[in-house]
Design a protein around this motif. Structure first.
Motif, PDB file in Angstrom:
ATOM      1  N   LYS A 146       3.546   5.422  -6.745  1.00 18.72           N
ATOM      2  CA  LYS A 146       3.272   6.689  -7.421  1.00 18.72           C
ATOM      3  C   LYS A 146       3.090   7.844  -6.432  1.00 18.72           C
ATOM      4  O   LYS A 146       3.045   9.000  -6.830  1.00 18.72           O
ATOM      5  N   LEU A 147       2.963   7.504  -5.150  1.00 24.45           N
ATOM      6  CA  LEU A 147       2.678   8.521  -4.144  1.00 24.45           C
ATOM      7  C   LEU A 147       3.945   9.254  -3.706  1.00 24.45           C
ATOM      8  O   LEU A 147       5.063   8.781  -3.937  1.00 24.45           O
ATOM      9  N   SER A 148       3.755  10.380  -3.037  1.00 28.22           N
ATOM     10  CA  SER A 148       4.885  11.107  -2.462  1.00 28.22           C
ATOM     11  C   SER A 148       5.432  10.315  -1.274  1.00 28.22           C
ATOM     12  O   SER A 148       4.721   9.476  -0.693  1.00 28.22           O
ATOM     13  N   PRO A 149       6.684  10.549  -0.869  1.00 25.90           N
ATOM     14  CA  PRO A 149       7.244   9.834   0.282  1.00 25.90           C
ATOM     15  C   PRO A 149       6.392   9.953   1.541  1.00 25.90           C
ATOM     16  O   PRO A 149       6.178   8.971   2.256  1.00 25.90           O
ATOM     17  N   ALA A 150       5.885  11.167   1.811  1.00 29.85           N
ATOM     18  CA  ALA A 150       5.070  11.364   3.014  1.00 29.85           C
ATOM     19  C   ALA A 150       3.785  10.555   2.949  1.00 29.85           C
ATOM     20  O   ALA A 150       3.344   9.974   3.952  1.00 29.85           O
ATOM     21  N   LYS A 151       3.177  10.468   1.765  1.00 28.76           N
ATOM     22  CA  LYS A 151       1.936   9.706   1.629  1.00 28.76           C
ATOM     23  C   LYS A 151       2.200   8.205   1.702  1.00 28.76           C
ATOM     24  O   LYS A 151       1.370   7.441   2.206  1.00 28.76           O
ATOM     25  N   ILE A 152       3.339   7.764   1.193  1.00 27.49           N
ATOM     26  CA  ILE A 152       3.692   6.346   1.313  1.00 27.49           C
ATOM     27  C   ILE A 152       3.823   5.973   2.783  1.00 27.49           C
ATOM     28  O   ILE A 152       3.289   4.954   3.241  1.00 27.49           O
ATOM     29  N   GLN A 153       4.535   6.807   3.551  1.00 27.15           N
ATOM     30  CA  GLN A 153       4.701   6.521   4.970  1.00 27.15           C
ATOM     31  C   GLN A 153       3.353   6.521   5.689  1.00 27.15           C
ATOM     32  O   GLN A 153       3.064   5.640   6.503  1.00 27.15           O
ATOM     33  N   SER A 154       2.515   7.495   5.382  1.00 27.60           N
ATOM     34  CA  SER A 154       1.209   7.571   6.018  1.00 27.60           C
ATOM     35  C   SER A 154       0.369   6.338   5.710  1.00 27.60           C
ATOM     36  O   SER A 154      -0.283   5.772   6.595  1.00 27.60           O
ATOM     37  N   ARG A 155       0.417   5.900   4.454  1.00 30.55           N
ATOM     38  CA  ARG A 155      -0.372   4.737   4.049  1.00 30.55           C
ATOM     39  C   ARG A 155       0.135   3.461   4.723  1.00 30.55           C
ATOM     40  O   ARG A 155      -0.657   2.650   5.202  1.00 30.55           O
ATOM     41  N   THR A 156       1.435   3.271   4.775  1.00 35.82           N
ATOM     42  CA  THR A 156       1.969   2.042   5.351  1.00 35.82           C
ATOM     43  C   THR A 156       1.762   1.997   6.858  1.00 35.82           C
ATOM     44  O   THR A 156       1.493   0.941   7.429  1.00 35.82           O
ATOM     45  N   VAL A 157       1.866   3.144   7.530  1.00 38.50           N
ATOM     46  CA  VAL A 157       1.587   3.193   8.966  1.00 38.50           C
ATOM     47  C   VAL A 157       0.129   2.842   9.227  1.00 38.50           C
ATOM     48  O   VAL A 157      -0.197   2.094  10.158  1.00 38.50           O
ATOM     49  N   SER A 158      -0.747   3.357   8.387  1.00 35.95           N
ATOM     50  CA  SER A 158      -2.175   3.119   8.557  1.00 35.95           C
ATOM     51  C   SER A 158      -2.530   1.638   8.438  1.00 35.95           C
ATOM     52  O   SER A 158      -3.238   1.084   9.288  1.00 35.95           O
ATOM     53  N   VAL A 159      -2.023   0.975   7.397  1.00 40.11           N
ATOM     54  CA  VAL A 159      -2.374  -0.441   7.211  1.00 40.11           C
ATOM     55  C   VAL A 159      -1.691  -1.316   8.256  1.00 40.11           C
ATOM     56  O   VAL A 159      -2.242  -2.341   8.677  1.00 40.11           O
ATOM     57  N   ALA A 160      -0.492  -0.922   8.695  1.00 43.33           N
ATOM     58  CA  ALA A 160       0.211  -1.697   9.717  1.00 43.33           C
ATOM     59  C   ALA A 160      -0.533  -1.643  11.049  1.00 43.33           C
ATOM     60  O   ALA A 160      -0.710  -2.659  11.730  1.00 43.33           O
ATOM     61  N   LYS A 161      -0.975  -0.451  11.429  1.00 44.95           N
ATOM     62  CA  LYS A 161      -1.689  -0.300  12.695  1.00 44.95           C
ATOM     63  C   LYS A 161      -3.024  -1.043  12.663  1.00 44.95           C
ATOM     64  O   LYS A 161      -3.509  -1.535  13.688  1.00 44.95           O
ATOM     65  N   ALA A 162      -3.635  -1.119  11.479  1.00 42.81           N
ATOM     66  CA  ALA A 162      -4.938  -1.776  11.354  1.00 42.81           C
ATOM     67  C   ALA A 162      -4.831  -3.297  11.270  1.00 42.81           C
ATOM     68  O   ALA A 162      -5.823  -3.996  11.486  1.00 42.81           O
ATOM     69  N   ALA A 163      -3.652  -3.814  10.973  1.00 43.96           N
ATOM     70  CA  ALA A 163      -3.488  -5.268  10.842  1.00 43.96           C
ATOM     71  C   ALA A 163      -3.707  -5.949  12.190  1.00 43.96           C
ATOM     72  O   ALA A 163      -3.207  -5.491  13.210  1.00 43.96           O
ATOM     73  N   PRO A 164      -4.441  -7.059  12.217  1.00 44.69           N
ATOM     74  CA  PRO A 164      -4.705  -7.731  13.494  1.00 44.69           C
ATOM     75  C   PRO A 164      -3.501  -8.443  14.085  1.00 44.69           C
ATOM     76  O   PRO A 164      -3.479  -8.724  15.286  1.00 44.69           O
TER      77      PRO A 164
END
Length: 248
Positions: A41-59
């Protein structure tokens, strides 16, 4: 009476449908994001921001596939976490393994790999013979060796993710589809010319697959958060190369 009965049944159906959370009683389509993590449901920019955030946080993560850079194609199968990584790289038809624990980087290959390096460098038969001693052994790469910077990048989670998660051009949101058994939504740069990233709709919105811009390879990202053993090889598993290592 029959007409009245039909009217009452129709009213009952209408009342039931109005009370349901899930759409569809009145013939409308189902919510494509029902039961997902909601990033669709998010905008493309917010999708990218969210996926980058969770990827960087993954151990931890496993990254596999092919990458073409500066005219060379590399096949990768690397498992990565914050303090290092391990896996295989194939370049110019030769496969070698990399292991990094902290700053300590090791390379392991068969005798053919080292013999090829000796021949390419105009080495003597003695150099070729020495290659047999390196067969299947880990060789520690000195931090000052030119090969260190090139090879250590393959074992660095942040470095590889920065390259993997970058799309070029105007971002747009594509179709909802599947990648293996998982539902995904596609995010594209310049309608695909700048790369296409498949983002998970189930669980955390991890990036699962990247088609790099310009046909420069396809990478799969899996085993998010799955830990794996990472330890330096013992003395019996290592041998001193004795000179500058080759670059690939």
């Amino acid at each position: 009476m029959r007409g009245a009965g039909r009217t009452r049944r129709a009213a009952l159906v209408s009342t039931v449908c109005a009370g349901l959370v899930v759409t569809g009683c009145g013939g409308g389509g189902e919510d494509p994001d029902a039961g997902t993590n909601g990033v669709g449901k998010l905008s493309p920019a917010k999708i990218q921001s969210r996926t980058v955030s969770v990827a960087k946080a993954a151990p931890a993560v496993r990254l596999s596939g092919s990458v073409t850079s500066k005219g060379h194609t590399y096949k990768l199968d690397m498992r990565l976490k914050e303090d290092g990584g391990t896996g295989s790289v194939t370049a110019k038809g030769e496969t070698f393994r990399l292991l990094r624990v902290g700053e300590n980087l090791y390379l392991k290959a068969d005798a053919g790999f080292w013999a090829h390096d000796a021949k390419a460098g105009g080495g003597s038969p003695a150099d070729s013979s020495a290659a047999a001693k390196l067969d299947g052994k880990y060789v520690k790469v000195p931090t000052g060796d030119p090969a260190y910077q090139q090879l250590s990048g393959f074992t660095d989670k942040d470095v590889l993710l920065d390259g993997t998660l970058t799309l070029h051009g105007t971002l747009t949101k594509g179709d909802r589809t599947t990648s293996g058994a998982q539902r995904v939504i596609k995010l594209t740069g310049d309608d695909g010319a700048g790369g296409t990233l498949a983002v998970a709709l189930d669980g955390k919105p991890y990036p699962l697959r990247l088609q790099r811009a310009g046909g420069a390879g396809t990478l799969r990202l899996s085993e998010w958060g799955k830990d794996f053993p990472l330890a330096e090889p013992g003395p019996a598993e290592t041998v001193d190369y004795g000179k500058q290592l080759p670059t690939r």
